[in-house]
Design an enzyme around this catalytic site. Structure first.
Site, PDB file in Angstrom:
ATOM      1  N   GLY A 131       0.860  -1.182   0.000  1.00  0.00           N
ATOM      2  CA  GLY A 131       0.000   0.000   0.000  1.00  0.00           C
ATOM      3  C   GLY A 131       0.889   1.222   0.000  1.00  0.00           C
ATOM      4  O   GLY A 131       1.348   1.671  -1.054  1.00  0.00           O
ATOM      5  N   SER A 132       1.218   1.710   1.201  1.00  0.00           N
ATOM      6  CA  SER A 132       2.137   2.847   1.293  1.00  0.00           C
ATOM      7  C   SER A 132       3.515   2.496   0.720  1.00  0.00           C
ATOM      8  O   SER A 132       4.192   3.344   0.146  1.00  0.00           O
ATOM      9  CB  SER A 132       2.298   3.260   2.763  1.00  0.00           C
ATOM     10  OG  SER A 132       1.056   3.630   3.297  1.00  0.00           O
ATOM     11  N   GLY A 340     -25.680  21.299  13.707  1.00  0.00           N
ATOM     12  CA  GLY A 340     -26.314  20.468  14.736  1.00  0.00           C
ATOM     13  C   GLY A 340     -26.944  19.211  14.142  1.00  0.00           C
ATOM     14  O   GLY A 340     -26.363  18.574  13.255  1.00  0.00           O
ATOM     15  N   GLU A 364      -3.867   8.168  -3.050  1.00  0.00           N
ATOM     16  CA  GLU A 364      -2.700   8.841  -3.675  1.00  0.00           C
ATOM     17  C   GLU A 364      -1.616   9.142  -2.640  1.00  0.00           C
ATOM     18  O   GLU A 364      -0.983  10.194  -2.657  1.00  0.00           O
ATOM     19  CB  GLU A 364      -3.137  10.091  -4.453  1.00  0.00           C
ATOM     20  CG  GLU A 364      -4.003   9.717  -5.642  1.00  0.00           C
ATOM     21  CD  GLU A 364      -4.011  10.712  -6.763  1.00  0.00           C
ATOM     22  OE1 GLU A 364      -3.026  11.434  -6.964  1.00  0.00           O
ATOM     23  OE2 GLU A 364      -5.024  10.736  -7.469  1.00  0.00           O
TER      24      GLU A 364
HETATM   25  C1  FAD Z   1     -11.296   4.214  -1.861  1.00  0.00           C
HETATM   26  C2  FAD Z   1      -9.873   4.014  -2.260  1.00  0.00           C
HETATM   27  C3  FAD Z   1      -9.477   4.286  -3.562  1.00  0.00           C
HETATM   28  C4  FAD Z   1      -8.177   3.968  -3.971  1.00  0.00           C
HETATM   29  N1  FAD Z   1      -7.828   4.086  -5.300  1.00  0.00           N
HETATM   30  C5  FAD Z   1      -6.641   3.573  -5.723  1.00  0.00           C
HETATM   31  C6  FAD Z   1      -6.322   3.470  -7.115  1.00  0.00           C
HETATM   32  O1  FAD Z   1      -7.088   3.903  -7.979  1.00  0.00           O
HETATM   33  N2  FAD Z   1      -5.159   2.868  -7.462  1.00  0.00           N
HETATM   34  C7  FAD Z   1      -4.282   2.392  -6.544  1.00  0.00           C
HETATM   35  O2  FAD Z   1      -3.253   1.846  -6.942  1.00  0.00           O
HETATM   36  N3  FAD Z   1      -4.539   2.477  -5.218  1.00  0.00           N
HETATM   37  C8  FAD Z   1      -5.705   3.039  -4.802  1.00  0.00           C
HETATM   38  N4  FAD Z   1      -5.984   3.119  -3.453  1.00  0.00           N
HETATM   39  C9  FAD Z   1      -5.017   2.626  -2.500  1.00  0.00           C
HETATM   40  C10 FAD Z   1      -4.432   3.735  -1.631  1.00  0.00           C
HETATM   41  O3  FAD Z   1      -3.529   4.494  -2.354  1.00  0.00           O
HETATM   42  C11 FAD Z   1      -3.848   3.042  -0.399  1.00  0.00           C
HETATM   43  O4  FAD Z   1      -4.948   2.623   0.388  1.00  0.00           O
HETATM   44  C12 FAD Z   1      -2.934   3.937   0.393  1.00  0.00           C
HETATM   45  O5  FAD Z   1      -1.775   4.242  -0.327  1.00  0.00           O
HETATM   46  C13 FAD Z   1      -2.543   3.319   1.731  1.00  0.00           C
HETATM   47  O6  FAD Z   1      -2.179   1.990   1.601  1.00  0.00           O
HETATM   48  P1  FAD Z   1      -2.849   0.888   2.556  1.00  0.00           P
HETATM   49  O7  FAD Z   1      -4.312   1.075   2.490  1.00  0.00           O
HETATM   50  O8  FAD Z   1      -2.312  -0.424   2.166  1.00  0.00           O
HETATM   51  O9  FAD Z   1      -2.407   1.290   3.994  1.00  0.00           O
HETATM   52  P2  FAD Z   1      -1.012   0.913   4.715  1.00  0.00           P
HETATM   53  O10 FAD Z   1       0.118   1.210   3.802  1.00  0.00           O
HETATM   54  O11 FAD Z   1      -1.137  -0.450   5.279  1.00  0.00           O
HETATM   55  O12 FAD Z   1      -0.985   1.966   5.882  1.00  0.00           O
HETATM   56  C14 FAD Z   1      -1.736   1.818   7.088  1.00  0.00           C
HETATM   57  C15 FAD Z   1      -1.430   3.018   7.972  1.00  0.00           C
HETATM   58  O13 FAD Z   1      -0.031   3.059   8.276  1.00  0.00           O
HETATM   59  C16 FAD Z   1       0.519   4.306   7.904  1.00  0.00           C
HETATM   60  N5  FAD Z   1       1.901   4.094   7.429  1.00  0.00           N
HETATM   61  C17 FAD Z   1       2.347   3.140   6.580  1.00  0.00           C
HETATM   62  N6  FAD Z   1       3.666   3.254   6.403  1.00  0.00           N
HETATM   63  C18 FAD Z   1       4.061   4.305   7.146  1.00  0.00           C
HETATM   64  C19 FAD Z   1       5.306   4.956   7.386  1.00  0.00           C
HETATM   65  N7  FAD Z   1       6.454   4.531   6.799  1.00  0.00           N
HETATM   66  N8  FAD Z   1       5.349   5.998   8.228  1.00  0.00           N
HETATM   67  C20 FAD Z   1       4.222   6.460   8.823  1.00  0.00           C
HETATM   68  N9  FAD Z   1       3.001   5.900   8.623  1.00  0.00           N
HETATM   69  C21 FAD Z   1       2.936   4.845   7.801  1.00  0.00           C
HETATM   70  C22 FAD Z   1      -0.383   4.813   6.787  1.00  0.00           C
HETATM   71  O14 FAD Z   1      -0.305   6.230   6.668  1.00  0.00           O
HETATM   72  C23 FAD Z   1      -1.739   4.354   7.295  1.00  0.00           C
HETATM   73  O15 FAD Z   1      -2.230   5.271   8.236  1.00  0.00           O
HETATM   74  C24 FAD Z   1      -7.265   3.479  -3.030  1.00  0.00           C
HETATM   75  C25 FAD Z   1      -7.651   3.293  -1.701  1.00  0.00           C
HETATM   76  C26 FAD Z   1      -8.929   3.545  -1.312  1.00  0.00           C
HETATM   77  C27 FAD Z   1      -9.333   3.288   0.113  1.00  0.00           C
END
Ligand code: FAD
Length: 380
Positions: A131-132, A340, A364
């Site tokens: 994800g991230s 409210g 993003e």
């Molecule tokens: C409705 C929706 C639409 C989306 N659309 C797309 C799309 O079109 N294409 C696509 O490819 N993706 C898409 N995404 C994916 C989105 O970009 C990811 O959900 C996002 O990047 C976070 O990844 P994750 O959900 O796996 O969270 P994780 O990476 O698991 O993160 C969980 C938490 O940990 C925090 N975290 C993680 N690593 C660190 C760090 N090193 N330091 C501090 N905090 C950290 C994050 O900020 C978050 O709060 C979408 C997501 C959603 C929910």
């Protein structure tokens, strides 16, 4: 010389998108939120009015907006309905790697397909274990003659199941990891593309997110964008260009929530007087107005920096996304508070704006990841 006024062409863009939001988005925002359905009629209308693919040049079906003018357009889309607006802006996200990195032949062919169909594209980076941390991508595309064989698992892909094609990021050499990350255009109807499910979610419900699995999908080498191993750079260059769009959508969402709650509060009588005579209420509105102004200014500056190819563009685009989306979350929450019980009810859209705002802090790149980008930028 600094000049914050918009020129006549820019005012025209604002009016055009505002008018579109009035005619198509505001009247349908609640309907699509409740149905959680992709708003095809609105996307087709946007095509008919030459409002799709805004930041692409006219030969690729766009309006040729620079990133600043795209931000003006996105603010109006966000004010109309973020959920519907992101259906249009996520298409731009998916086309941006092509716009930046594809050959002329690929652009003509692939943009041609989307425009011909009046369709949308999807951008597939995220995976269950990545994800991230984009570098954790595990999907693979292994070369076999003039094809690549794609296998993997993507989730949360906006526009996914309704898309014409998906811009997919996969490793061409798993041993090299993210250094072999490469972008491919995969028609959504290709054999081996499995739509596992669309996501159920809290806000921006007009937009859909899809989980995909790829099983030995054959992708012709002509659909590889750029060279092997250029995917990571393409993904990051894409976000540098598109994050101001998320910021601008959020400015629009916050502005709409603020104006709705301010107009309501001016008429709401309690204790024999409009509630706005209480500083407890007017100070909330004052903060909302000030924060919206600040987030619009940083969004404009980030977009201007991108258009002028400044080295600070990436830093500013992360800052604009961070500030504008956090402000939108706060402002929409305050709008509900100012109104409210009415704010919490479905009679007004501010509760929806609050649900919609949350997601902009996540996609993003979450706002924690924006802070990482900013931290790197200011400390190097
Ligand atoms: C409705 C929706 C639409 C989306 N659309 C797309 C799309 O079109 N294409 C696509 O490819 N993706 C898409 N995404 C994916 C989105 O970009 C990811 O959900 C996002 O990047 C976070 O990844 P994750 O959900 O796996 O969270 P994780 O990476 O698991 O993160 C969980 C938490 O940990 C925090 N975290 C993680 N690593 C660190 C760090 N090193 N330091 C501090 N905090 C950290 C994050 O900020 C978050 O709060 C979408 C997501 C959603 C929910």
């Amino acid at each position: 010389m600094i000049d914050f006024s918009l020129d006549s062409k820019q005012l025209e863009i604002v009016e055009k998108y505002k008018d579109f939001a009035d005619r198509y988005m505001r009247p349908n925002a609640r309907k699509y939120d409740q149905l959680a359905q992709f708003p095809w009629e609105i996307v087709k209308a946007a095509y008919n009015e030459n409002m799709m693919n805004g930041p692409m040049s006219a030969e690729y079906g766009g309006s040729g907006h620079n990133i600043f003018n795209s931000a003006l357009a996105s603010e109006e889309l966000g004010a109309g309905c973020v959920g519907i607006g992101i259906c249009m802006d996520a298409n731009t996200l998916a086309l941006t790697p092509l716009y930046i990195g594809a050959s002329d032949e690929q652009k003509k062919r692939l943009f041609g397909e989307i425009i011909e169909e009046k369709g949308v594209a999807a951008y597939a980076l995220t995976e269950p274990n990545a994800g991230s941390d984009v570098a954790g991508i595990q999907s693979t595309a292994i070369r076999n003659g003039d094809k690549y064989i794609l296998n993997g698992h993507k989730r949360f892909i906006t526009n996914g199941s309704v898309s014409t094609f998906i811009t997919v990021f996969a490793l061409t050499n798993p041993e090299k990891g993210a250094r072999s990350l490469t972008a491919f255009v995969v028609p959504t109807k290709s054999p081996g593309v499995e739509i596992v499910a669309d996501m159920e979610k809290m806000g921006q419900r007009a937009s859909i997110q899809t989980e995909f699995k790829f099983h030995d999908v054959e992708v012709p080498v002509e659909n590889r964008i750029g060279n092997d191993g250029q995917g990571f750079l393409l993904a990051m260059k894409t976000f540098e260009r598109t994050r101001t769009g998320v910021a601008a959508l959020s400015v629009g969402n916050a502005r709409e929530a603020y104006e709705t709650s301010r107009n309501w509060a001016k008429k709401r009588i309690q204790f024999g007087k409009p509630i706005t005579v209480n500083q407890g209420v007017s100070f909330i509105l004052a903060d909302m107005a000030t924060e919206i102004e600040a987030s619009r200014l940083i969004t404009w500056k980030a977009a201007w920096a991108y258009d002028n190819k400044l080295r600070t563009a990436n830093l500013l685009s992360a800052m604009s996304k961070l500030l504008a989306t956090d402000v939108a979350m706060k402002v929409t929450t305050d709008a509900v508070q100012v109104m409210g019980g009415e704010g919490y009810s479905n009679d007004y859209l501010v509760e929806k704006m609050m649900r919609d705002a949350k997601l902009c802090q996540i996609y993003e790149g979450t706002n924690q990841i924006q802070r990482l980008v900013i931290g790197k930028g200011i400390l190097k």
